[in-house]
Design a protein around this motif. Sequence first.
Motif, PDB file in Angstrom:
ATOM      1  N   GLU A  19       8.602  -2.376 -11.764  1.00  0.00           N
ATOM      2  CA  GLU A  19       7.641  -2.070 -10.712  1.00  0.00           C
ATOM      3  C   GLU A  19       6.727  -3.264 -10.524  1.00  0.00           C
ATOM      4  O   GLU A  19       5.968  -3.624 -11.420  1.00  0.00           O
ATOM      5  CB  GLU A  19       6.824  -0.828 -11.067  1.00  0.00           C
ATOM      6  N   GLY A  20       6.824  -3.901  -9.383  1.00  0.00           N
ATOM      7  CA  GLY A  20       6.112  -5.145  -9.117  1.00  0.00           C
ATOM      8  C   GLY A  20       7.100  -6.246  -8.800  1.00  0.00           C
ATOM      9  O   GLY A  20       8.320  -6.037  -8.797  1.00  0.00           O
TER      10      GLY A  20
ATOM     11  N   SER B  69       9.560  -3.959  -6.009  1.00  0.00           N
ATOM     12  CA  SER B  69      10.202  -3.487  -7.232  1.00  0.00           C
ATOM     13  C   SER B  69      11.646  -3.972  -7.264  1.00  0.00           C
ATOM     14  O   SER B  69      12.181  -4.472  -6.261  1.00  0.00           O
ATOM     15  CB  SER B  69      10.172  -1.956  -7.316  1.00  0.00           C
ATOM     16  N   GLN B  70      12.234  -3.814  -8.433  1.00  0.00           N
ATOM     17  CA  GLN B  70      13.658  -4.116  -8.609  1.00  0.00           C
ATOM     18  C   GLN B  70      14.284  -2.988  -9.420  1.00  0.00           C
ATOM     19  O   GLN B  70      13.704  -2.519 -10.404  1.00  0.00           O
ATOM     20  CB  GLN B  70      13.846  -5.436  -9.350  1.00  0.00           C
TER      21      GLN B  70
ATOM     22  N   GLU C 160       0.805  -1.221   0.000  1.00  0.00           N
ATOM     23  CA  GLU C 160       0.000   0.000   0.000  1.00  0.00           C
ATOM     24  C   GLU C 160       0.836   1.267   0.000  1.00  0.00           C
ATOM     25  O   GLU C 160       0.305   2.358  -0.239  1.00  0.00           O
ATOM     26  CB  GLU C 160      -0.914   0.015   1.220  1.00  0.00           C
ATOM     27  N   ARG C 161       2.140   1.171   0.258  1.00  0.00           N
ATOM     28  CA  ARG C 161       2.955   2.390   0.334  1.00  0.00           C
ATOM     29  C   ARG C 161       3.205   2.928  -1.074  1.00  0.00           C
ATOM     30  O   ARG C 161       3.788   2.239  -1.913  1.00  0.00           O
ATOM     31  CB  ARG C 161       4.273   2.108   1.039  1.00  0.00           C
ATOM     32  N   PRO C 162       2.808   4.157  -1.355  1.00  0.00           N
ATOM     33  CA  PRO C 162       2.931   4.676  -2.725  1.00  0.00           C
ATOM     34  C   PRO C 162       4.372   5.040  -3.074  1.00  0.00           C
ATOM     35  O   PRO C 162       5.139   5.513  -2.239  1.00  0.00           O
ATOM     36  CB  PRO C 162       2.047   5.927  -2.703  1.00  0.00           C
ATOM     37  N   SER C 163       4.719   4.830  -4.335  1.00  0.00           N
ATOM     38  CA  SER C 163       6.054   5.191  -4.811  1.00  0.00           C
ATOM     39  C   SER C 163       5.962   5.610  -6.264  1.00  0.00           C
ATOM     40  O   SER C 163       4.987   5.314  -6.963  1.00  0.00           O
ATOM     41  CB  SER C 163       7.025   4.021  -4.649  1.00  0.00           C
TER      42      SER C 163
ATOM     43  N   ARG D 294       5.360   8.889  -0.105  1.00  0.00           N
ATOM     44  CA  ARG D 294       4.853   9.232   1.221  1.00  0.00           C
ATOM     45  C   ARG D 294       5.830  10.138   1.967  1.00  0.00           C
ATOM     46  O   ARG D 294       5.429  11.153   2.537  1.00  0.00           O
ATOM     47  CB  ARG D 294       4.585   7.968   2.037  1.00  0.00           C
ATOM     48  N   ALA D 295       7.110   9.789   1.987  1.00  0.00           N
ATOM     49  CA  ALA D 295       8.086  10.551   2.772  1.00  0.00           C
ATOM     50  C   ALA D 295       9.048  11.364   1.919  1.00  0.00           C
ATOM     51  O   ALA D 295       9.886  12.083   2.457  1.00  0.00           O
ATOM     52  CB  ALA D 295       8.878   9.607   3.682  1.00  0.00           C
TER      53      ALA D 295
END
Length: 241
Positions: free
Chosen positions: A225-226, A205-206, A27-30, A49-50
Amino acid sequence: MCTLIALLGTVPGYPLVVAMNRDEFYERPSLAPELRPGNPRIVMPRDARAEGTWIGVNEHGVVAALSNRLSGLPDPSARSRGLLCLESLAHPDALAARSFAAKDADTRRYNPFNLLHADPTHVVCASREGGATFVRDGIGGVNVLTNAGLNADDPRARRVLGLMRDANVRFLDTAVRSLRSALWDHADAGGRAICHHGQRTGTRSQTIVAVSDAGWRGNRLWHAEGQPCEADLLDFTGLFR
């Protein structure tokens, strides 16, 4: 349980190649890799988020990458470790970046972390846990960062080293394939796989960064992403142009 492999002085034309699986809450957005203009320029994915990052490379050829240390419940009021990772990329070499990170960690409150810095001649790490900061130097060849630290003797690092033992790193493309293969691994390594498929957390992600001996415009960067065993590896090299 992030996992990182850094190849120092093994790939012709690319004295530093770093590949990292990021494990995080789904759930953490990037945000995908982007160019952060300024002095120095930085290419990095971003924590939405940060506002920090978990991996980035600056125009001096310094790579910074962050993993958490598993030590009790995190303090939600502590400063973002990703901001420290980003700020360390203001420095011209890995040793200066590590020195900055270690000093900053002694003056501000952070949850436990490992912060790796690498350039074409050094791989180093500053770690923070139990109110103390400690540093470690890497080696030429294959270096592994896990939550236990740089080149720690833990099951995950041993698994990665075994998978990389006969890797073909004579060319960049074969080195990238070897790194991908190691970071796709689904065997149990200390309680979970390197490519982790959890319910709330997993390998999100990688990112693979190749620092060129030809300078900034010769660098390469790919990002998936994933979960890396399923997600396409996209080429973001144009960000260095």
